[in-house]
Design an enzyme around this catalytic site. Structure first.
Site, PDB file in Angstrom:
ATOM      1  N   ASP A   1       0.838  -1.202   0.000  1.00 18.83           N
ATOM      2  CA  ASP A   1       0.000   0.000   0.000  1.00 18.83           C
ATOM      3  C   ASP A   1       0.877   1.257   0.000  1.00 18.83           C
ATOM      4  O   ASP A   1       0.366   2.375  -0.033  1.00 18.83           O
ATOM      5  CB  ASP A   1      -1.011  -0.014   1.160  1.00 18.83           C
ATOM      6  N   SER A   2       2.208   1.045  -0.025  1.00 18.59           N
ATOM      7  CA  SER A   2       3.125   2.169  -0.259  1.00 18.59           C
ATOM      8  C   SER A   2       2.886   2.760  -1.646  1.00 18.59           C
ATOM      9  O   SER A   2       3.374   3.855  -1.943  1.00 18.59           O
ATOM     10  CB  SER A   2       4.582   1.725  -0.125  1.00 18.59           C
TER      11      SER A   2
ATOM     12  N   ASP B   1      -1.055  -6.041  -0.120  1.00 18.57           N
ATOM     13  CA  ASP B   1      -1.509  -5.427   1.136  1.00 18.57           C
ATOM     14  C   ASP B   1      -3.021  -5.224   1.136  1.00 18.57           C
ATOM     15  O   ASP B   1      -3.588  -4.709   0.152  1.00 18.57           O
ATOM     16  CB  ASP B   1      -0.869  -4.034   1.295  1.00 18.57           C
TER      17      ASP B   1
ATOM     18  N   LYS C   1      -1.283  -9.450   2.745  1.00 20.27           N
ATOM     19  CA  LYS C   1      -0.555  -9.028   3.943  1.00 20.27           C
ATOM     20  C   LYS C   1      -1.426  -8.069   4.742  1.00 20.27           C
ATOM     21  O   LYS C   1      -2.161  -7.259   4.159  1.00 20.27           O
ATOM     22  CB  LYS C   1       0.765  -8.344   3.547  1.00 20.27           C
TER      23      LYS C   1
ATOM     24  N   GLU D   1      -1.530  -5.600   8.535  1.00 20.93           N
ATOM     25  CA  GLU D   1      -0.751  -4.997   9.616  1.00 20.93           C
ATOM     26  C   GLU D   1      -1.433  -5.213  10.968  1.00 20.93           C
ATOM     27  O   GLU D   1      -2.625  -4.928  11.112  1.00 20.93           O
ATOM     28  CB  GLU D   1      -0.611  -3.483   9.370  1.00 20.93           C
TER      29      GLU D   1
ATOM     30  N   GLU E   1       9.045  -4.261  10.592  1.00 25.08           N
ATOM     31  CA  GLU E   1       9.515  -2.965  10.093  1.00 25.08           C
ATOM     32  C   GLU E   1      10.066  -2.089  11.216  1.00 25.08           C
ATOM     33  O   GLU E   1       9.403  -1.875  12.238  1.00 25.08           O
ATOM     34  CB  GLU E   1       8.351  -2.255   9.373  1.00 25.08           C
TER      35      GLU E   1
HETATM   36  O1  KIV Z   1       3.621  -1.140   1.621  1.00 30.08           O
HETATM   37  C1  KIV Z   1       4.804  -1.489   1.652  1.00 30.08           C
HETATM   38  O2  KIV Z   1       5.600  -1.214   0.747  1.00 30.08           O
HETATM   39  C2  KIV Z   1       5.260  -2.258   2.796  1.00 30.08           C
HETATM   40  C3  KIV Z   1       6.745  -2.459   2.930  1.00 30.08           C
HETATM   41  C4  KIV Z   1       7.367  -1.244   3.460  1.00 30.08           C
HETATM   42  C5  KIV Z   1       7.058  -3.660   3.737  1.00 30.08           C
HETATM   43  O3  KIV Z   1       4.482  -2.693   3.591  1.00 30.08           O
END
Ligand code: KIV
Length: 272
Positions: free
Chosen positions: A52-53, A91, A121, A123, A190
């Site tokens: 989600d980056s 994510d 994934k 969090e 992280e």
């Molecule tokens: O969203 C992302 O890129 C991440 C990484 C920083 C692990 O969760």
């Protein structure tokens, strides 16, 4: 530079668990589009994260919170079309799984069905355990994410190193064991002290992939645009830049502009 030996034909969640058991390090990078995913996959990366980056890197938002489920599915399906070997992890975006396990399952199912990705994934630890369990019952592989969890940035207030204090470190260790017990196939850790990350990695059988978590974990992940030096405002200690594309691309664009304006481009050979 020596070629990366591709021992595994296709990377699955089982492969990465096996790699940890064999003491083989796991390499993970992000991708959000077809072209980048094709390059990353053919270089031999084990895991591609559609993070989600993308909210920061692709859309220019300050945090990861604004990205929507439809946008994540768009990025993930573009990546999946490019990938031949890597394991694709996507994510779950903020607001699509916290506090409601049925909604979490519906979100995960949409991602799997509409993008063709291999896993998701999420969090958090104990507080999202019900959502993780429900998703796992549908046969969807889940990767956890502990330590600095950017979707909770407004709770933390800053992006500084997490779990330096005993209480938070103890919770993190408990959460990592819980994620393993629930059936997660791996977890991202992280921005935590490397001693703690090493202890966590040694205490569980699933791979721990670190970002700013030191050298005692089972693998590393970076945001591809950061390690290529396409972004340049962001320079945390853990980031190793392999190229300086911000400058190199800027130079190429300037040369192109100059060639167009001078009439040098196109040449006679570049015309029909
Ligand atoms: O969203 C992302 O890129 C991440 C990484 C920083 C692990 O969760």
């Amino acid at each position: 530079m020596s070629a990366i030996k591709k021992k595994y034909k296709r990377i699955t969640t089982k492969t990465v668990v096996e790699m940890k058991a064999n003491g083989e390090k796991i390499a993970m990078l992000t991708a959000y589009d077809y072209t980048m995913a094709k390059i990353v996959d053919s270089a031999g990366i084990e895991i591609i994260l559609v993070g989600d980056s993308a909210s920061n890197v692709m859309a220019g938002h300050e945090t990861t919170l604004p990205i929507t489920l439809d946008q994540m599915i768009y990025h993930a399906s573009s990546v999946v079309r490019a990938v031949e070997r890597s394991l694709v992890v996507v994510d779950l975006p903020f607001g699509t799984y916290q506090g409601n396990s049925r909604k979490a399952l519906a979100t995960a199912i949409r991602i799997m069905k509409e993008s063709g990705a291999h896993s998701i994934k999420m969090e958090g630890g104990e507080e999202i355990s019900e959502s993780i369990s429900r998703i796992l019952t549908a046969g969807i592989p889940v990767m956890g994410h502990l330590g600095l969890t950017p979707q909770s940035i407004y709770k933390f207030g800053t992006y500084i190193v997490r779990a330096k204090e005993e209480e938070e470190a103890e919770k993190l260790k408990k959460d990592a064991k819980l994620l393993e017990k629930l059936g997660c196939f791996g977890l991202v850790l992280e921005k935590v002290p490397s001693k703690l990350a090493k202890e966590v990695a040694q205490s569980i059988s699933i791979p721990v992939i670190g970002i700013g978590a030191g050298d005692g974990v089972d693998g590393q992940v970076l945001v591809t645009h950061d390690m290529l030096g396409m972004t340049h405002e962001f320079s945390p200690r853990f980031l190793r830049r392999y190229l300086n594309l911000y400058t190199e691309m800027g130079e190429a664009f300037k040369r192109y502009i100059s060639d167009v304006k001078s009439g040098d481009f196109p040449s006679k050979e570049e015309q029909y």
